[in-house]
Design an enzyme around this catalytic site. Sequence first.
Site, PDB file in Angstrom:
ATOM      1  N   THR A 204       6.426   4.443  12.063  1.00 16.14           N
ATOM      2  CA  THR A 204       4.954   4.368  11.999  1.00 16.14           C
ATOM      3  C   THR A 204       4.452   3.421  13.074  1.00 16.14           C
ATOM      4  O   THR A 204       4.861   2.265  13.125  1.00 16.14           O
ATOM      5  CB  THR A 204       4.533   3.836  10.617  1.00 16.14           C
ATOM      6  OG1 THR A 204       5.095   4.697   9.623  1.00 16.14           O
ATOM      7  CG2 THR A 204       3.024   3.815  10.474  1.00 16.14           C
TER       8      THR A 204
ATOM      9  N   LYS B 283      -0.799   9.412  10.602  1.00 20.19           N
ATOM     10  CA  LYS B 283      -0.035   8.637   9.613  1.00 20.19           C
ATOM     11  C   LYS B 283      -0.812   7.375   9.238  1.00 20.19           C
ATOM     12  O   LYS B 283      -0.889   6.968   8.075  1.00 20.19           O
ATOM     13  CB  LYS B 283       1.333   8.258  10.187  1.00 20.19           C
ATOM     14  CG  LYS B 283       2.119   7.267   9.339  1.00 20.19           C
ATOM     15  CD  LYS B 283       2.547   7.870   8.011  1.00 20.19           C
ATOM     16  CE  LYS B 283       3.232   6.869   7.112  1.00 20.19           C
ATOM     17  NZ  LYS B 283       4.564   6.481   7.507  1.00 20.19           N
TER      18      LYS B 283
ATOM     19  N   CYS C 180       4.533   0.102   3.899  1.00 15.64           N
ATOM     20  CA  CYS C 180       3.564   1.039   4.507  1.00 15.64           C
ATOM     21  C   CYS C 180       2.128   0.590   4.254  1.00 15.64           C
ATOM     22  O   CYS C 180       1.410   0.206   5.172  1.00 15.64           O
ATOM     23  CB  CYS C 180       3.719   2.438   3.908  1.00 15.64           C
ATOM     24  SG  CYS C 180       5.345   3.088   3.998  1.00 15.64           S
TER      25      CYS C 180
ATOM     26  N   LYS D 276       7.409  -1.826  -6.224  1.00 16.48           N
ATOM     27  CA  LYS D 276       7.092  -0.623  -7.012  1.00 16.48           C
ATOM     28  C   LYS D 276       8.207  -0.387  -8.020  1.00 16.48           C
ATOM     29  O   LYS D 276       9.297  -0.942  -7.883  1.00 16.48           O
ATOM     30  CB  LYS D 276       6.782   0.567  -6.112  1.00 16.48           C
ATOM     31  CG  LYS D 276       7.914   1.376  -5.581  1.00 16.48           C
ATOM     32  CD  LYS D 276       7.472   2.361  -4.471  1.00 16.48           C
ATOM     33  CE  LYS D 276       6.921   3.679  -4.910  1.00 16.48           C
ATOM     34  NZ  LYS D 276       6.795   4.689  -3.830  1.00 16.48           N
TER      35      LYS D 276
HETATM   36  N1  SAJ Z   1      -0.672   0.662  -5.751  1.00 16.61           N
HETATM   37  C1  SAJ Z   1      -1.761   0.250  -6.518  1.00 16.61           C
HETATM   38  N2  SAJ Z   1      -2.619   1.191  -7.003  1.00 16.61           N
HETATM   39  C2  SAJ Z   1      -2.433   2.520  -6.753  1.00 16.61           C
HETATM   40  C3  SAJ Z   1      -1.321   2.917  -5.971  1.00 16.61           C
HETATM   41  C4  SAJ Z   1      -0.454   1.982  -5.487  1.00 16.61           C
HETATM   42  O1  SAJ Z   1      -1.959  -0.946  -6.751  1.00 16.61           O
HETATM   43  O2  SAJ Z   1      -3.238   3.329  -7.232  1.00 16.61           O
HETATM   44  C5  SAJ Z   1       0.227  -0.350  -5.199  1.00 16.61           C
HETATM   45  C6  SAJ Z   1       1.643  -0.218  -5.713  1.00 16.61           C
HETATM   46  O3  SAJ Z   1       1.831  -0.993  -6.872  1.00 16.61           O
HETATM   47  C7  SAJ Z   1       2.465  -0.771  -4.536  1.00 16.61           C
HETATM   48  C8  SAJ Z   1       1.624  -0.419  -3.322  1.00 16.61           C
HETATM   49  O4  SAJ Z   1       0.307  -0.145  -3.801  1.00 16.61           O
HETATM   50  O5  SAJ Z   1       2.578  -2.172  -4.616  1.00 16.61           O
HETATM   51  C9  SAJ Z   1       2.145   0.771  -2.530  1.00 16.61           C
HETATM   52  O6  SAJ Z   1       2.360   1.786  -3.469  1.00 16.61           O
HETATM   53  P1  SAJ Z   1       2.676   3.283  -3.000  1.00 16.61           P
HETATM   54  O7  SAJ Z   1       2.751   4.125  -4.220  1.00 16.61           O
HETATM   55  O8  SAJ Z   1       1.719   3.677  -1.943  1.00 16.61           O
HETATM   56  O9  SAJ Z   1       4.148   3.181  -2.449  1.00 16.61           O
HETATM   57  P2  SAJ Z   1       4.742   3.186  -1.014  1.00 16.61           P
HETATM   58  O10 SAJ Z   1       4.500   1.923  -0.302  1.00 16.61           O
HETATM   59  O11 SAJ Z   1       6.152   3.645  -1.168  1.00 16.61           O
HETATM   60  O12 SAJ Z   1       3.908   4.280  -0.235  1.00 16.61           O
HETATM   61  C10 SAJ Z   1       4.532   5.464   0.120  1.00 16.61           C
HETATM   62  C11 SAJ Z   1       3.818   5.920   1.349  1.00 16.61           C
HETATM   63  N3  SAJ Z   1       4.599   6.962   1.962  1.00 16.61           N
HETATM   64  C12 SAJ Z   1       4.747   6.953   3.304  1.00 16.61           C
HETATM   65  O13 SAJ Z   1       4.236   6.133   4.020  1.00 16.61           O
HETATM   66  C13 SAJ Z   1       5.605   8.001   3.867  1.00 16.61           C
HETATM   67  C14 SAJ Z   1       2.440   6.435   1.002  1.00 16.61           C
HETATM   68  O14 SAJ Z   1       1.902   7.163   2.140  1.00 16.61           O
HETATM   69  C15 SAJ Z   1       2.445   7.357  -0.179  1.00 16.61           C
HETATM   70  O15 SAJ Z   1       1.100   7.685  -0.497  1.00 16.61           O
HETATM   71  C16 SAJ Z   1       3.063   6.643  -1.373  1.00 16.61           C
HETATM   72  O16 SAJ Z   1       4.424   6.344  -0.989  1.00 16.61           O
HETATM   73  C17 SAJ Z   1       3.072   7.526  -2.607  1.00 16.61           C
HETATM   74  O17 SAJ Z   1       2.208   8.426  -2.689  1.00 16.61           O
HETATM   75  O18 SAJ Z   1       3.889   7.252  -3.479  1.00 16.61           O
END
Ligand code: SAJ
Length: 424
Positions: free
Chosen positions: A117, A204, A259, A323
């Site tokens: 990214t 992205k 991310c 997470k």
């Molecule tokens: N979080 C919240 N509230 C939400 C969603 C997430 O507080 O509604 C927090 C989570 O607790 C965490 C952080 O945000 O601490 C990130 O959570 P995440 O679900 O986005 O997890 P990531 O970091 O693994 O994000 C990845 C990303 N994927 C890529 O970059 C390829 C993101 O684009 C995806 O949207 C996300 O996974 C996903 O959908 O699970």
Amino acid sequence: MKVAVIGLGYVGFPLACAIAKNSKNEVVGFDLSEEKIDFIQNGKAPIEDEQAEKDIKEVSFEVSLDDSILEGADIFIVCVPTPITDGYLPDLGPVKGATKTCAKYLKKGSIVVIESTINPGICDDIVAPLLEFETRMKAGVDFDIAHCPERINPGDPKWNVYNIPRNVGATTLEGCKRTADFYRSFLDAEVNEMATLKEAEATKIIENTFRDINIAYVNELAQSFDAMGIDLQNVIKGASNKPFAFMPHFPGCGVGGHCIPVDPYYLIEKARHIGFDHRFLRTAREINNSMPAYTIKVLEKILTEKNKVIKEMVVGVLGVAYKPDIGDKRESPALKIISILEEKAKAVEVFDPYCLDDSTVQSIDELLEKADAIVLATGHSDFKQLTVDDFEKHNISCLVDGKNIWDKKSFENSLIIYKGIGRG
Ligand code: SAJ
């Protein structure tokens, strides 16, 4: 063709397996980590990824710590981390290092694909000049540069390297088509050809920035609704049954990972250089970064209701990872919560079954035994099983549920004061 994957982590390793499994290309892998190379040479996946752990049993490809393995490659795919510096600036060290490594073996007609990214302009302004300087060749003429931003979602049981749609941009449209056709040769998903490298880089960044601002939105609402005594979780549930034009996000003790809390700074920084201030994105980052402190404020508030003060309390923190059900603690809000508590509380105890090195005790029971109050920072499944009885048994007086995983009603008739984030 010979394909060389540089960086065999949660992006590069599943990709290398997919190419080896689904295409006739020769695949080789290069990484700086001896541990990763050992794992792969012993037929084991170096990362937690359901699909890759299956694939590695079916495929084998050469990997090495020695970059001469890249010799003769037609396609180089860079899958290295792009972290941020303490000043929240993009740290392009790994990308530059990997690009220099590719340059040593770049030949006419090759393609260098960046999956990491990066913000808009990095390929044109950093990667191309670096490759041209090192090889005396011309990007877009002698070789091509493409950007196919990674979308791997660690721990996701449904979406994997084969079925996640991809976007590709390149120095030339012909290079873009060649790269897209290469990806189509081993993926099941759609591969969308974009007009420029910058478009692919920006795609992205806006995917993840979109998520960050929406989380900040509900995190700000959580603070005002807590003050108004409205349960935002229920309000979001209500809004979510609108069949169009609403997309639920959920409040919590903060935003972690490699991310979501990182990518917005790429765009903020890039725009700043051209004189534009992304004040909305900055504000969203400030709100999300303030949630660990807000979580401690909620704890202090309920402690006063029990005529207690935080500096006399042993506070137990459940969770370190960013997470649920994985051990990744990059940018985790739990780390911020722990450091604030180390300043304010009498003592801090920590337990995360996936991050035992960061835990001060070795079990949930031990943590509950030692703690007077609890802050939940990660929604691990092991923690979801806990009930009000478990907390009462260990005389826990106050509980802040930083990821809203427990049923607040179950605490209503107990001596424990329960508060979530945005639970009114
Ligand atoms: N979080 C919240 N509230 C939400 C969603 C997430 O507080 O509604 C927090 C989570 O607790 C965490 C952080 O945000 O601490 C990130 O959570 P995440 O679900 O986005 O997890 P990531 O970091 O693994 O994000 C990845 C990303 N994927 C890529 O970059 C390829 C993101 O684009 C995806 O949207 C996300 O996974 C996903 O959908 O699970």
